[in-house]
Design a protein around this motif. Structure first.
Motif, PDB file in Angstrom:
ATOM      1  N   UNK A 356      10.363  -0.649   7.844  1.00 51.21           N
ATOM      2  CA  UNK A 356      10.687  -0.917   9.238  1.00 51.21           C
ATOM      3  C   UNK A 356      12.197  -0.980   9.437  1.00 51.21           C
ATOM      4  N   UNK A 357      12.615  -0.910  10.677  1.00 52.26           N
ATOM      5  CA  UNK A 357      14.029  -1.033  11.012  1.00 52.26           C
ATOM      6  C   UNK A 357      14.516  -2.436  10.653  1.00 52.26           C
ATOM      7  N   UNK A 358      15.817  -2.592  10.368  1.00 49.06           N
ATOM      8  CA  UNK A 358      16.325  -3.896   9.913  1.00 49.06           C
ATOM      9  C   UNK A 358      15.988  -5.045  10.849  1.00 49.06           C
ATOM     10  N   UNK A 359      16.030  -4.801  12.143  1.00 52.70           N
ATOM     11  CA  UNK A 359      15.814  -5.896  13.098  1.00 52.70           C
ATOM     12  C   UNK A 359      14.342  -6.090  13.438  1.00 52.70           C
ATOM     13  N   UNK A 360      13.480  -5.230  12.920  1.00 53.94           N
ATOM     14  CA  UNK A 360      12.055  -5.307  13.284  1.00 53.94           C
ATOM     15  C   UNK A 360      11.378  -6.485  12.608  1.00 53.94           C
ATOM     16  N   UNK A 361      10.340  -6.985  13.249  1.00 50.50           N
ATOM     17  CA  UNK A 361       9.489  -8.023  12.653  1.00 50.50           C
ATOM     18  C   UNK A 361       8.204  -7.334  12.199  1.00 50.50           C
ATOM     19  N   UNK A 362       8.049  -7.237  10.882  1.00 51.71           N
ATOM     20  CA  UNK A 362       6.873  -6.562  10.337  1.00 51.71           C
ATOM     21  C   UNK A 362       5.634  -7.414  10.559  1.00 51.71           C
ATOM     22  N   UNK A 363       4.543  -6.735  10.833  1.00 52.32           N
ATOM     23  CA  UNK A 363       3.273  -7.420  11.023  1.00 52.32           C
ATOM     24  C   UNK A 363       2.785  -8.003   9.704  1.00 52.32           C
ATOM     25  N   UNK A 364       2.282  -9.232   9.744  1.00 54.27           N
ATOM     26  CA  UNK A 364       1.711  -9.867   8.550  1.00 54.27           C
ATOM     27  C   UNK A 364       0.410  -9.162   8.208  1.00 54.27           C
ATOM     28  N   UNK A 365       0.439  -8.461   7.068  1.00 55.44           N
ATOM     29  CA  UNK A 365      -0.736  -7.702   6.661  1.00 55.44           C
ATOM     30  C   UNK A 365      -0.770  -7.634   5.139  1.00 55.44           C
ATOM     31  N   UNK A 366      -1.965  -7.663   4.556  1.00 49.60           N
ATOM     32  CA  UNK A 366      -2.108  -7.591   3.108  1.00 49.60           C
ATOM     33  C   UNK A 366      -2.508  -6.177   2.709  1.00 49.60           C
ATOM     34  N   UNK A 367      -1.659  -5.552   1.870  1.00 51.32           N
ATOM     35  CA  UNK A 367      -1.926  -4.217   1.351  1.00 51.32           C
ATOM     36  C   UNK A 367      -2.215  -4.322  -0.142  1.00 51.32           C
ATOM     37  N   UNK A 368      -3.077  -3.457  -0.649  1.00 50.44           N
ATOM     38  CA  UNK A 368      -3.469  -3.552  -2.059  1.00 50.44           C
ATOM     39  C   UNK A 368      -3.343  -2.200  -2.758  1.00 50.44           C
ATOM     40  N   UNK A 369      -3.132  -2.287  -4.075  1.00 51.61           N
ATOM     41  CA  UNK A 369      -3.137  -1.093  -4.920  1.00 51.61           C
ATOM     42  C   UNK A 369      -3.537  -1.505  -6.332  1.00 51.61           C
ATOM     43  N   UNK A 370      -4.282  -0.656  -6.992  1.00 57.32           N
ATOM     44  CA  UNK A 370      -4.590  -0.790  -8.421  1.00 57.32           C
ATOM     45  C   UNK A 370      -4.332   0.583  -9.038  1.00 57.32           C
ATOM     46  N   UNK A 371      -3.184   0.731  -9.702  1.00 53.48           N
ATOM     47  CA  UNK A 371      -2.726   2.046 -10.126  1.00 53.48           C
ATOM     48  C   UNK A 371      -3.486   2.544 -11.346  1.00 53.48           C
ATOM     49  N   UNK A 372      -3.772   3.842 -11.384  1.00 52.92           N
ATOM     50  CA  UNK A 372      -4.334   4.424 -12.600  1.00 52.92           C
ATOM     51  C   UNK A 372      -3.267   4.534 -13.679  1.00 52.92           C
ATOM     52  N   UNK A 373      -3.710   4.648 -14.940  1.00 54.75           N
ATOM     53  CA  UNK A 373      -2.764   4.778 -16.048  1.00 54.75           C
ATOM     54  C   UNK A 373      -1.949   6.060 -15.963  1.00 54.75           C
ATOM     55  N   UNK A 374      -2.389   7.021 -15.189  1.00 57.27           N
ATOM     56  CA  UNK A 374      -1.661   8.287 -15.082  1.00 57.27           C
ATOM     57  C   UNK A 374      -0.338   8.145 -14.337  1.00 57.27           C
ATOM     58  N   UNK A 375      -0.171   7.069 -13.565  1.00 59.19           N
ATOM     59  CA  UNK A 375       1.108   6.865 -12.882  1.00 59.19           C
ATOM     60  C   UNK A 375       2.180   6.590 -13.938  1.00 59.19           C
ATOM     61  N   UNK A 376       3.157   7.449 -14.004  1.00 59.68           N
ATOM     62  CA  UNK A 376       4.234   7.319 -14.973  1.00 59.68           C
ATOM     63  C   UNK A 376       4.392   8.522 -15.882  1.00 59.68           C
ATOM     64  N   UNK A 377       3.425   9.440 -15.835  1.00 60.26           N
ATOM     65  CA  UNK A 377       3.534  10.594 -16.728  1.00 60.26           C
ATOM     66  C   UNK A 377       4.671  11.537 -16.347  1.00 60.26           C
ATOM     67  N   UNK A 378       5.178  11.438 -15.119  1.00 58.02           N
ATOM     68  CA  UNK A 378       6.300  12.260 -14.692  1.00 58.02           C
ATOM     69  C   UNK A 378       7.559  11.407 -14.498  1.00 58.02           C
ATOM     70  N   UNK A 379       7.624  10.304 -15.247  1.00 59.87           N
ATOM     71  CA  UNK A 379       8.746   9.374 -15.095  1.00 59.87           C
ATOM     72  C   UNK A 379       9.970   9.789 -15.895  1.00 59.87           C
ATOM     73  N   UNK A 380       9.817  10.722 -16.845  1.00 63.26           N
ATOM     74  CA  UNK A 380      10.929  11.052 -17.724  1.00 63.26           C
ATOM     75  C   UNK A 380      11.178   9.935 -18.721  1.00 63.26           C
ATOM     76  N   UNK A 381      12.294  10.023 -19.422  1.00 70.51           N
ATOM     77  CA  UNK A 381      12.675   9.021 -20.409  1.00 70.51           C
ATOM     78  C   UNK A 381      13.364   7.837 -19.730  1.00 70.51           C
TER      79      UNK A 381
END
Length: 674
Positions: A356-381
């Motif tokens: 959001x913009x710096x002065x904006x008030x973000x809505x109180x909301x709960x977001x979720x994620x459970x990442x697979x082990x494949x996240x990171x294979x293109x991370x490089x060294x």
């Protein structure tokens, strides 16, 4: 790089000099110095590393040490105890013994008739660690240091642990040193003693990763030789450099902020390389800068070396994602101090999948994620060694398993300089969890180039010394600090923040999959924005083109091989990253020696079984001349259960095809909330 032959001083080289230290051990040195120093003593510069002056670093050393000697300095390149032709055994990095040896070496150098009693230290990586650590011990002859690609904090910002997360480079570096510490000395220099010296190393060396796994939290082991424990201990001038593609991009900024001595900082677009050999380019005339530094601090020449910006850094322009770059477009910018008055913090609240913009008030909301082990294979060294392709690739596939927040399309150019931070109001589903935060430059076509990233083991969110298990479902505050960077985002692009709960194989995954919940109302991204009205460039004199002396001649006997393969088996669901770094066989023409180095790494896992993560580092080192043919083979394998790390390692030594030494290690280490 331009090879210079008409240097101000004619030099001589002493290829093999033995320096005694206080316990009677003799360390092997190579010395370049002006011929005139026989009658007119000069200051001396020490480079102190374990990487074999005789062969493995001989070509690199021949570029900068004769160059500096030709400008009026005695350059002394010393192998640590137990490496190259130095006596003894190398047991670990940065030990007290290593540092007392260095103090003895400096005292020996200062006492030589060709030295005027003033010394400096310089180096890249281990050599920079050595110089900075010795500076904090204040040996009487040491007047200044020049360091590149280093850290001041051995736990929180090194290749072992990052934000309390175990890095795969912890295994890779252990594999490297397992190989280097078990190589034989050259019989051409040590004679018939070579076999006894070699077997002493084979008998007493081992996989250092075992010791590093015994210390999974910040304790006295890591505090030792971490200069951040007391910056006031450093009392000599410091010229510090690094590169944005290096893993060590943060320490230069911390030294500029915390040291109370004359200091200068230099950060280019480079990987883990000296700036005169810098890749990605542009490389610079670094050795000319080093000569000016030594001239001022070791020869008392008033040459204005301290004028101009405290920090000079390469502001990188936007580039499409790639695993390697020959050049990074950009410009040099300068800061009068660090922290810089030209950099301000811009805080962007996290809203529903957007920044959001710096002065904006973000809505109180709960977001979720459970990442697979494949996240990171293109991370490089963790650190690019400019061994393509070791830079991160397009992040869109990684973002598919992450929580993503995009800015609005930028209407004007935005530049950042420093370390972004992510403040999170969160809860997790398991007592051990991590967060990987990535900042990307998203082009209009959707391609995402990772700009920087940070990791945090959430059990260590308040303390690296005293971690605590998390209570599932409880709300916590955590701050993830990303690596420092200088990056421009052009109009028409977006800035993206991505959060994931794993980043394998760059970092070891937690024991179980974790569901991360982020509350948007209390979470934000803070960017260090360089003011649009800041000086367009650094205002200092331009860097000269890279110079050095002619490198020693070598002949490539067998071809090198570089390979980086990501694979996924959709039958057994095994994913793997395989890395081959094989330099082939190189003949060192001046000493009639063939040397071969081959490194193999593999990191694999099965589906989302977080206990299936496995890393392997295997090295083969060969040395041959005539009838002398010696080979070492090392292999280190790390795996884990939910409660333990499992280490298996082997070491074999060969003369010709006859195996003359073999040893196996099998150890288990409790997981300490990692």
């Amino acid at each position: 790089m331009r090879c210079v032959t008409n240097l101000p001083h004619t030099t001589r080289e002493e290829e093999h000099v033995l320096i005694p230290v206080s316990d009677g051990t003799r360390l092997a040195a190579r010395i370049w110095r002006p011929v005139s120093s026989d009658d007119e003593p000069v200051p001396a510069v020490l480079e102190y590393i374990p990487y074999r002056k005789r062969d493995l670093t001989a070509v690199r050393d021949s570029v900068h040490h004769p160059y500096l000697a030709g400008h009026g300095y005695a350059c002394v390149r010393v192998d640590l105890r137990g490496t190259g032709e130095s006596e003894g055994v190398l047991l670990d990095e940065y030990l007290e013994q290593e540092q007392t040896d260095a103090e003895d070496v400096l005292a020996w150098i200062a006492g030589q008739p060709w030295c005027d009693g003033r010394t400096g230290m310089m180096g890249l990586s281990w050599g920079a660690f050595s110089a900075l650590q010795l500076a904090a011990r204040r040996p009487p002859s040491l007047r200044a240091i020049v360091i590149a690609s280093f850290t001041d904090d051995r736990y929180a910002d090194d290749m072992h642990y990052m934000g309390g997360c175990l890095l795969s480079d912890n295994l890779a570096e252990a594999g490297t040193m397992f190989a280097y510490a078990t190589c034989p000395p050259d019989p051409a220099l040590v004679g018939d003693r070579w076999r006894d010296m070699w077997h002493e190393r084979l008998e007493h060396s081992g996989p250092w990763v075992a010791e590093w796994l015994r210390h999974q939290r910040r304790d006295d082991y890591w505090r030792h030789a971490s200069v951040c424990e007391d910056y006031r201990a450093v009392q000599c001038p410091v010229l510090a450099s690094s590169g944005w593609a290096d893993g060590y991009s943060n320490a230069v900024l911390r030294l500029l902020e915390n040291l109370d001595v004359p200091r200068k900082g230099l950060i280019g677009p480079w990987s883990h390389k000296f700036p005169h050999l810098g890749q990605p380019g542009p490389a610079i005339g670094y050795l000319q800068e080093v000569v000016r530094w030594w001239d001022h601090w070791l020869k008392d020449i008033d040459n204005g070396v301290m004028e101009g910006p405290v920090l000079r850094t390469w502001m990188q322009e936007s580039m499409p994602p790639s695993t390697s770059y020959e050049e990074r477009p950009g410009r040099w910018v300068g800061e009068p101090a660090w922290p810089s008055p030209q950099v301000r913090e811009l805080t962007l609240p996290l809203d529903r999948h957007r920044l959001a913009a710096p002065e904006a008030r973000a809505k109180e909301e709960e977001l979720t994620v459970q990442s697979p082990l494949s996240v990171g294979q293109f991370a490089g060294k963790w650190a690019s060694y400019n061994a393509p392709p070791d830079l991160p690739y397009d992040q869109r596939e990684e973002d598919g398993g992450s929580m993503v927040f995009d800015s609005e399309v930028l209407t004007e150019r935005t530049e950042i300089l420093g370390s972004p931070t992510v403040s999170l109001d969160l809860s997790v589903s398991e007592p051990v969890a991590m967060v990987a935060a990535r900042l990307s430059d998203v082009a209009p076509d959707g391609s995402a180039t990772r700009v920087t990233y940070g990791l945090l083991n959430l059990t260590r969110r308040d303390s690296f010394e005293a971690p605590e298990p998390l209570v599932p479902g409880r709300r916590y505050r955590a701050e993830v600090r990303l690596n420092g960077v200088a990056q421009a985002f052009p109009p028409g692009h977006r800035i993206r923040l991505s959060l994931s709960t794993s980043y394998w194989p760059l970092a070891w995954p937690p024991p179980k999959p974790v569901l991360l919940s982020v509350c948007t109302g209390g979470s934000s991204l803070t960017l260090p924005v360089r003011a649009a009205g800041a000086a367009h460039d650094d205002g200092a004199r331009p860097f000269e083109k890279p110079e050095g002396t002619e490198p020693l001649p070598t002949t490539q006997v067998s071809p090198p091989e570089e390979r980086w393969n990501v694979s996924r088996d959709l039958v057994g669901y095994r994913s793997a990253l395989e890395i081959v770094k094989d330099g082939g066989t190189v003949h060192h023409d001046t000493i009639d020696l063939d040397v071969g180095r081959r490194a193999y790494e593999r990191y694999d896992s099965v589906a989302d079984d977080f206990t299936s993560a496995r890393g392997e580092s295997a090295w083969t080192m060969t040395f041959s001349r005539g009838d002398w043919n010696v080979r070492t083979e090392t292999r280190t394998v790390l795996s884990s259960t939910a409660t333990e790390f499992l280490l298996h390692a082997t070491l074999d030594g060969y003369e010709g095809e006859q195996r003359v030494f073999s040893r196996t290690w099998n150890e288990r280490f409790p997981r300490d909330l990692v």
